[in-house]
Design a protein around this motif. Sequence first.
Motif, PDB file in Angstrom:
ATOM      1  N   ASP A 107       0.805  -1.217   0.000  1.00  0.00           N
ATOM      2  CA  ASP A 107       0.000   0.000   0.000  1.00  0.00           C
ATOM      3  C   ASP A 107       0.840   1.271   0.000  1.00  0.00           C
ATOM      4  O   ASP A 107       0.451   2.281   0.590  1.00  0.00           O
ATOM      5  CB  ASP A 107      -0.965   0.005   1.178  1.00  0.00           C
ATOM      6  N   VAL A 108       2.014   1.221  -0.657  1.00  0.00           N
ATOM      7  CA  VAL A 108       2.806   2.438  -0.841  1.00  0.00           C
ATOM      8  C   VAL A 108       3.062   2.622  -2.332  1.00  0.00           C
ATOM      9  O   VAL A 108       2.907   1.692  -3.132  1.00  0.00           O
ATOM     10  CB  VAL A 108       4.156   2.381  -0.085  1.00  0.00           C
ATOM     11  N   VAL A 206      -0.455   4.925   0.573  1.00  0.00           N
ATOM     12  CA  VAL A 206      -1.793   4.899  -0.024  1.00  0.00           C
ATOM     13  C   VAL A 206      -2.748   4.227   0.953  1.00  0.00           C
ATOM     14  O   VAL A 206      -3.285   3.151   0.678  1.00  0.00           O
ATOM     15  CB  VAL A 206      -1.772   4.178  -1.385  1.00  0.00           C
ATOM     16  N   GLY A 207      -2.952   4.865   2.091  1.00  0.00           N
ATOM     17  CA  GLY A 207      -3.669   4.210   3.173  1.00  0.00           C
ATOM     18  C   GLY A 207      -5.115   4.605   3.339  1.00  0.00           C
ATOM     19  O   GLY A 207      -5.833   3.996   4.131  1.00  0.00           O
ATOM     20  N   THR A 208      -5.570   5.630   2.616  1.00  0.00           N
ATOM     21  CA  THR A 208      -6.953   6.086   2.746  1.00  0.00           C
ATOM     22  C   THR A 208      -7.524   6.342   1.364  1.00  0.00           C
ATOM     23  O   THR A 208      -6.778   6.566   0.394  1.00  0.00           O
ATOM     24  CB  THR A 208      -7.027   7.387   3.560  1.00  0.00           C
ATOM     25  N   PRO A 209      -8.847   6.351   1.224  1.00  0.00           N
ATOM     26  CA  PRO A 209      -9.441   6.658  -0.081  1.00  0.00           C
ATOM     27  C   PRO A 209      -9.008   8.024  -0.614  1.00  0.00           C
ATOM     28  O   PRO A 209      -8.800   8.179  -1.827  1.00  0.00           O
ATOM     29  CB  PRO A 209     -10.947   6.622   0.202  1.00  0.00           C
ATOM     30  N   GLU A 214      -5.885  11.046  -4.648  1.00  0.00           N
ATOM     31  CA  GLU A 214      -4.874  12.057  -4.948  1.00  0.00           C
ATOM     32  C   GLU A 214      -3.754  11.476  -5.810  1.00  0.00           C
ATOM     33  O   GLU A 214      -3.314  12.094  -6.777  1.00  0.00           O
ATOM     34  CB  GLU A 214      -4.287  12.598  -3.639  1.00  0.00           C
ATOM     35  N   LEU A 215      -3.291  10.274  -5.466  1.00  0.00           N
ATOM     36  CA  LEU A 215      -2.229   9.626  -6.253  1.00  0.00           C
ATOM     37  C   LEU A 215      -2.743   9.316  -7.659  1.00  0.00           C
ATOM     38  O   LEU A 215      -2.019   9.536  -8.643  1.00  0.00           O
ATOM     39  CB  LEU A 215      -1.775   8.351  -5.556  1.00  0.00           C
ATOM     40  N   ASP A 216      -3.949   8.822  -7.760  1.00  0.00           N
ATOM     41  CA  ASP A 216      -4.526   8.499  -9.068  1.00  0.00           C
ATOM     42  C   ASP A 216      -4.555   9.736  -9.957  1.00  0.00           C
ATOM     43  O   ASP A 216      -4.130   9.687 -11.130  1.00  0.00           O
ATOM     44  CB  ASP A 216      -5.932   7.940  -8.876  1.00  0.00           C
TER      45      ASP A 216
END
Length: 221
Positions: A107-108, A206-209, A214-216
Amino acid sequence: MKAMILAAGLGTRMRPLTDHCPKPLLPVAGKPLIVHHLERLAAAGIRDIVVNVSYRAQQIIDALGNGERFGVSLTFSVEETPLETAGGLRQALPELGDAPFVLINGDVWTDFPLAQLTLTAGDLASLVMADTTDFHRRGDFHLDARGRLHAEGEPRLIYAGLGVIHPRLIADLPAGAIAKLAPLLVDAMQAGRVGGWHHRGDWVDVGTPARLAELDARLRS
């Protein structure tokens, strides 16, 4: 060098997105998050990869298959219940072998150059560290000027969920144990056997929706 991707978590912080989809398969910029790891590992020449799975394990296995279409060879370590990080590594040791291996949290996301991951002779681990963030201001460990990690000291950095682990770090755990990795790392630090890198480039937990969205958006742009 082999690699292990940690993908056995329940993804509770990602709910409701993970109610029906395991976190490693959540899409980022048009592909599952874990596929970004597979492609970057392949590009770095690391092609033998173990993935531990538990929550919705079969979905992950079915989605990734043997890894051939991503340029890697995948082996799955199935945990009936999540064994925590160290316990998961211990269960996967037969597949990982006796040599140091790359460890990546599922999840990173980071642009750290994976080909630079090495382990100094005599060390039990070497960890990629990142600057503290709003969601983790305290940090995890102190990295000194010689590139050695310590459980105490200032300033502190965050463990970025990426590093190199020697199997000896977890080999003494009993098979099937539920065990966290942090206490083993602290013991190894106290023995002077953990190095590290300060990565000043891109890194996201990438731990929260919200952080996933934001990354997407950033990767798509």
